[in-house]
Design an enzyme around this catalytic site. Structure first.
Site, PDB file in Angstrom:
ATOM      1  N   CYS A  89      -0.244  -3.085  -0.970  1.00  0.00           N
ATOM      2  CA  CYS A  89      -1.332  -2.418  -0.249  1.00  0.00           C
ATOM      3  C   CYS A  89      -2.713  -2.829  -0.722  1.00  0.00           C
ATOM      4  O   CYS A  89      -3.701  -2.622  -0.013  1.00  0.00           O
ATOM      5  CB  CYS A  89      -1.185  -0.896  -0.347  1.00  0.00           C
ATOM      6  SG  CYS A  89       0.333  -0.275   0.407  1.00  0.00           S
ATOM      7  N   HIS A 338      -3.956   2.591   7.772  1.00  0.00           N
ATOM      8  CA  HIS A 338      -3.749   1.743   6.594  1.00  0.00           C
ATOM      9  C   HIS A 338      -3.060   0.448   7.011  1.00  0.00           C
ATOM     10  O   HIS A 338      -1.838   0.322   6.910  1.00  0.00           O
ATOM     11  CB  HIS A 338      -2.905   2.520   5.589  1.00  0.00           C
ATOM     12  CG  HIS A 338      -2.496   1.766   4.364  1.00  0.00           C
ATOM     13  ND1 HIS A 338      -3.189   0.678   3.865  1.00  0.00           N
ATOM     14  CD2 HIS A 338      -1.451   1.968   3.509  1.00  0.00           C
ATOM     15  CE1 HIS A 338      -2.584   0.236   2.781  1.00  0.00           C
ATOM     16  NE2 HIS A 338      -1.532   0.997   2.547  1.00  0.00           N
ATOM     17  N   CYS A 368      -3.506   2.238  -4.613  1.00  0.00           N
ATOM     18  CA  CYS A 368      -2.161   2.201  -5.199  1.00  0.00           C
ATOM     19  C   CYS A 368      -1.348   1.137  -4.483  1.00  0.00           C
ATOM     20  O   CYS A 368      -1.541   0.879  -3.291  1.00  0.00           O
ATOM     21  CB  CYS A 368      -1.490   3.566  -5.103  1.00  0.00           C
ATOM     22  SG  CYS A 368      -1.297   4.203  -3.422  1.00  0.00           S
TER      23      CYS A 368
END
Length: 384
Positions: A89, A338, A368
């Site tokens: 990510c 996201h 994260c």
């Protein structure tokens, strides 16, 4: 000491699953943001030293080094190389850091860092799913070394989110209140035009599609994602499509090309934590960054921490002692989405614009990442 400057940062609107960007080929998504950045900054594309792009699940339309493919699809000079980064990510945040490191080392003067992801076409963990179809194990399954160290524990972002909520004593109500605030902040930001300077429309996509009308009552009625847990879809980031990019320049390039930098890279680092918790690494990564810089969390004017799940942010706030009023002030991934590989530079664009809007000095970005790691990038706004 040499400097690495951010000249500009842009992104597409973030499309929701099967939304306005769903049918756009990932390479064309990347090409659009690259061409838009070149046009907006006015640089000669021939002077770019490298294109560093984040992308996760590099299969299908996202395979084959999408950084390079997007640059070529944009019609830009073919002598300029490109490389694709996967730090899950945080991939495009790592792209920023790799680009800045190249500039600080003196080996490059102009770097475009960014990322792209079309999750409507290529779902999260698609690479592992396809691998299983061909008889391959998942990364941690049947690894002797992994099993000796971590046993046969489930490795899951959902389990990690639940573990964080339990460890930091965060209730389902706390999670849902943060999620509702994320939507309310995002809708207010859109209405006020706070994203206008960072968004480059693409076709029918002109505004972020994620924010929705919801309430604590609606959230309370949703089923949990794991039996006996607290996580629901309402407190998790959305599946999204999008691309983002920024231009990094050395002091020499700024002078040579007549560029006007908006911020400087003040600090960049990464740290790891327990991979079973998976999502907790922003805490030690931020502690490390603050220690290295001599800053306190009170010195940070704006924070962007990716809302993979609400407990990630709430545990970080508790542990770091941050003021919630400075954190994700324009909403986060729960409301805005996201798009995995594009999220780092997307959030950096928002961070940069918010610092300018409020007159803040320091902004901190952390995300994260799968495997239990996290990046931290601190930028310092340049007075114009």
């Amino acid at each position: 000491m040499p400097e690495a400057y951010i000249v500009d940062a842009i992104r597409t609107p973030i499309g929701k699953k099967n939304g306005a960007l769903a049918g756009v080929h990932p390479i064309d998504l990347g090409a659009h943001i690259l061409k838009s950045l070149v046009d907006r900054t006015g640089i000669d594309a021939s002077d770019v030293d490298d294109v560093v792009f984040g992308c996760v699940d590099a299969i299908g339309g996202q395979a084959g080094n999408i950084a390079r493919m997007s640059w070529l699809a944009a019609g830009l000079p073919q002598h300029v190389p490109g490389v694709t980064v996967d730090r899950q990510c945080g991939s495009s945040q790592q792209a920023i850091q790799f680009g800045a490191q190249a500039i600080l080392s003196g080996t490059a003067d102009l770097i475009i860092a960014g990322g792209v992801q079309n999750m409507s076409q290529i779902p999260i963990s698609a690479a592992m799913i396809v691998g299983k179809e061909y008889g391959f194990t998942t990364p941690s399954a049947e690894s002797v070394g992994w099993t000796e160290r971590y046993g046969d524990q489930e490795v899951s972002q959902f389990k990690g989110a639940e573990m964080i909520a339990d460890k930091w004593d965060i209730s389902r109500e706390d999670l849902e209140k943060w999620a509702l605030q994320s939507h309310e902040r995002a809708k207010a930001a859109i209405a006020a035009g706070r994203f206008d300077n960072e968004i480059v429309p693409l076709g029918d996509a002109t505004v972020d599609e994620g924010p929705r009308e919801t309430s604590l009552e609606k959230m309370a009625g949703l089923n949990v994602l794991t039996e006996g847990g607290k996580m629901t879809a309402a407190v998790a980031s959305q599946i999204s499509d999008g691309a983002s990019a920024l231009l990094l320049a050395s002091e020499e390039a700024v002078a040579k090309h007549g560029l006007k930098p908006r911020a400087r890279i003040h600090h960049m680092s990464a740290r790891g934590d327990d991979p079973i918790f998976m999502l907790s690494a922003p805490i030690p990564a931020t502690q490390h960054a603050l220690e290295k810089t001599g800053l306190t969390i009170d010195d940070i004017d704006v924070v962007e921490i990716n809302e993979a799940f609400a407990p990630v942010v709430l545990a970080w706030i508790k542990e770091i002692g941050a003021d919630p009023a400075k954190v994700n002030v324009n909403g986060g991934a729960i409301a805005l989405g996201h798009p995995l590989g594009a999220t780092g530079t997307k959030l950096m664009a928002t961070l940069l614009n918010e610092l300018e809007r409020t007159g803040g000095r320091y902004g901190l970005l952390t995300i994260c990442e799968g495997g239990g790691t996290a990046n931290v990038t601190i930028i310092e706004r340049i007075e114009q």
